[in-house]
Design a protein around this motif. Structure first.
Motif, mmCIF file in Angstrom:
data_model
loop_
_atom_site.group_PDB
_atom_site.id
_atom_site.type_symbol
_atom_site.label_atom_id
_atom_site.label_comp_id
_atom_site.label_asym_id
_atom_site.label_seq_id
_atom_site.Cartn_x
_atom_site.Cartn_y
_atom_site.Cartn_z
ATOM 1 N N GLN A 33 50.425 50.555 34.448
ATOM 2 C CA GLN A 33 50.564 49.908 33.633
ATOM 3 C C GLN A 33 49.043 49.894 32.454
ATOM 4 O OE1 GLN A 33 53.819 49.409 33.177
ATOM 5 N NE2 GLN A 33 54.109 50.665 33.795
ATOM 6 N N THR A 34 48.074 49.010 33.508
ATOM 7 C CA THR A 34 47.241 48.219 32.828
ATOM 8 C C THR A 34 46.405 49.145 31.768
ATOM 9 O OG1 THR A 34 46.806 46.723 34.530
ATOM 10 C CG2 THR A 34 45.127 46.887 32.911
ATOM 11 N N GLU A 35 46.714 50.163 31.956
ATOM 12 C CA GLU A 35 46.173 51.949 31.694
ATOM 13 C C GLU A 35 47.023 51.753 30.345
ATOM 14 O OE1 GLU A 35 45.440 54.644 34.388
ATOM 15 O OE2 GLU A 35 43.568 54.155 34.726
ATOM 16 N N MET A 36 48.455 52.184 30.512
ATOM 17 C CA MET A 36 49.204 52.411 29.566
ATOM 18 C C MET A 36 49.410 51.052 28.550
ATOM 19 S SD MET A 36 52.918 51.591 28.871
ATOM 20 C CE MET A 36 53.206 50.092 29.831
ATOM 21 N N LYS A 37 49.596 50.149 28.410
ATOM 22 C CA LYS A 37 48.405 48.747 28.156
ATOM 23 C C LYS A 37 47.617 48.812 26.793
ATOM 24 C CE LYS A 37 52.283 46.722 30.850
ATOM 25 N NZ LYS A 37 52.498 45.778 31.436
ATOM 26 N N ARG A 38 46.439 49.582 27.561
ATOM 27 C CA ARG A 38 45.089 49.844 26.851
ATOM 28 C C ARG A 38 44.607 48.605 27.309
ATOM 29 N NH1 ARG A 38 47.137 51.365 21.528
ATOM 30 N NH2 ARG A 38 49.184 51.433 22.158
ATOM 31 N N LEU A 39 44.890 48.456 28.057
ATOM 32 C CA LEU A 39 43.788 46.418 28.761
ATOM 33 C C LEU A 39 42.933 47.051 29.639
ATOM 34 C CD1 LEU A 39 46.838 43.967 29.731
ATOM 35 C CD2 LEU A 39 45.811 44.374 27.220
ATOM 36 N N PRO A 40 41.970 46.329 29.378
ATOM 37 C CA PRO A 40 40.843 46.717 30.319
ATOM 38 C C PRO A 40 40.778 47.194 31.674
ATOM 39 C CG PRO A 40 40.120 45.380 28.745
ATOM 40 C CD PRO A 40 40.878 45.393 28.772
ATOM 41 N N LEU A 41 40.488 47.744 32.968
ATOM 42 C CA LEU A 41 40.951 47.659 34.346
ATOM 43 C C LEU A 41 40.521 46.494 35.022
ATOM 44 C CD1 LEU A 41 40.789 51.434 35.201
ATOM 45 C CD2 LEU A 41 42.841 49.894 35.354
ATOM 46 N N THR A 42 39.390 45.700 34.637
ATOM 47 C CA THR A 42 39.146 44.526 35.381
ATOM 48 C C THR A 42 38.995 43.681 35.174
ATOM 49 O OG1 THR A 42 37.941 44.288 32.811
ATOM 50 C CG2 THR A 42 36.277 45.603 34.545
ATOM 51 N N TRP A 43 40.506 43.505 34.179
ATOM 52 C CA TRP A 43 41.406 42.193 34.430
ATOM 53 C C TRP A 43 42.772 42.328 35.455
ATOM 54 C CZ3 TRP A 43 43.796 41.722 28.451
ATOM 55 C CH2 TRP A 43 43.160 41.182 27.645
ATOM 56 N N MET A 44 42.710 43.331 35.709
ATOM 57 C CA MET A 44 43.746 43.439 37.440
ATOM 58 C C MET A 44 43.536 42.539 38.014
ATOM 59 S SD MET A 44 44.530 47.495 37.958
ATOM 60 C CE MET A 44 45.426 47.494 39.181
ATOM 61 N N PRO A 45 42.446 42.354 38.989
ATOM 62 C CA PRO A 45 41.456 41.141 40.013
ATOM 63 C C PRO A 45 42.791 39.619 39.117
ATOM 64 C CG PRO A 45 40.136 42.576 39.314
ATOM 65 C CD PRO A 45 41.033 42.911 38.231
ATOM 66 N N ARG A 46 42.316 40.179 37.812
ATOM 67 C CA ARG A 46 42.658 38.309 36.850
ATOM 68 C C ARG A 46 43.790 38.692 37.296
ATOM 69 N NH1 ARG A 46 37.884 40.335 32.819
ATOM 70 N NH2 ARG A 46 35.910 39.208 34.093
ATOM 71 N N LEU A 47 44.487 39.553 36.172
ATOM 72 C CA LEU A 47 45.980 39.106 37.015
ATOM 73 C C LEU A 47 46.566 38.897 37.690
ATOM 74 C CD1 LEU A 47 46.545 41.734 34.050
ATOM 75 C CD2 LEU A 47 46.800 39.130 33.336
ATOM 76 N N GLY A 48 45.618 39.752 38.816
ATOM 77 C CA GLY A 48 46.580 39.374 39.690
ATOM 78 C C GLY A 48 46.408 38.017 41.092
ATOM 79 N N ALA A 49 45.531 37.626 40.460
ATOM 80 C CA ALA A 49 45.347 36.010 40.506
ATOM 81 C C ALA A 49 45.668 35.163 39.755
ATOM 82 C CB ALA A 49 43.348 35.546 40.499
ATOM 83 N N VAL A 50 46.221 35.661 38.485
ATOM 84 C CA VAL A 50 47.273 34.261 37.680
ATOM 85 C C VAL A 50 48.043 34.684 38.313
ATOM 86 C CG1 VAL A 50 48.553 34.200 36.034
ATOM 87 C CG2 VAL A 50 45.863 34.728 35.811
ATOM 88 N N LEU A 51 49.180 35.715 39.132
ATOM 89 C CA LEU A 51 50.492 35.962 40.135
ATOM 90 C C LEU A 51 50.154 35.386 41.051
ATOM 91 C CD1 LEU A 51 51.042 39.443 38.543
ATOM 92 C CD2 LEU A 51 52.167 37.413 37.881
ATOM 93 N N ALA A 52 48.914 35.239 42.052
ATOM 94 C CA ALA A 52 48.717 34.757 42.958
ATOM 95 C C ALA A 52 49.553 32.889 42.975
ATOM 96 C CB ALA A 52 47.847 35.132 43.812
ATOM 97 N N ALA A 53 48.561 32.535 41.710
ATOM 98 C CA ALA A 53 48.182 30.796 41.535
ATOM 99 C C ALA A 53 49.482 30.730 41.175
ATOM 100 C CB ALA A 53 46.965 30.826 40.214
ATOM 101 N N GLY A 54 50.511 31.025 40.474
ATOM 102 C CA GLY A 54 51.323 30.986 40.450
ATOM 103 C C GLY A 54 52.746 30.725 41.272
ATOM 104 N N SER A 55 52.046 31.549 42.400
ATOM 105 C CA SER A 55 53.171 31.639 43.551
ATOM 106 C C SER A 55 52.971 31.012 44.657
ATOM 107 C CB SER A 55 52.825 33.476 43.625
ATOM 108 O OG SER A 55 53.710 33.570 45.467
#
Length: 118
Positions: A33-55
């Motif tokens: 999904q990250t690749e399809m949206k043409r986002l840097p793969l280095t964003w994955m841990p950050r996106l995961g951290a944001v979701l974890a913080a929200g949870s």
């Protein structure tokens, strides 16, 4: 506590926690999904951290209600950003996004109705 508020908060926390884990362990689906949206793969841990913080924020909202409301608002904004990322690349596969978005919007709404914004 209202049954709807508790149920929606727990459901949204569960959904976002599972999504956070998939981002944090570099699961193939969020990677694709990250690749399809043409986002840097280095964003994955950050996106995961944001979701974890929200949870975690949704769960903490049972003790400190404004925290849960702001966590829900943060998740709504996160998924608005995800929608924009989908549209930016012309993706029309929005079923998964819609499930998350409807859940977090309903969670935010029920928190505001139950506690007010503050």
């Amino acid at each position: 506590m209202s049954v709807a508020r508790v149920t929606l908060n727990l459901l949204a926390a569960l959904f976002t926690a599972i999504a956070a884990v998939t981002y944090l362990i570099d699961h193939p689906y969020p990677r694709a999904q990250t690749e399809m949206k043409r986002l840097p793969l280095t964003w994955m841990p950050r996106l995961g951290a944001v979701l974890a913080a929200g949870s975690l924020g949704l769960l903490a909202g049972f003790v400190v209600p404004p925290l849960g409301t702001f966590a829900a608002l943060g998740l709504v904004l996160y998924f608005v950003g995800a929608f924009i990322a989908h549209l930016r690349v012309g993706s029309r596969n929005l079923a998964g996004w819609a499930a998350f978005f409807v859940t977090v919007v309903a969670t935010f709404a029920v928190n505001v109705i139950h506690h007010g914004f503050w």
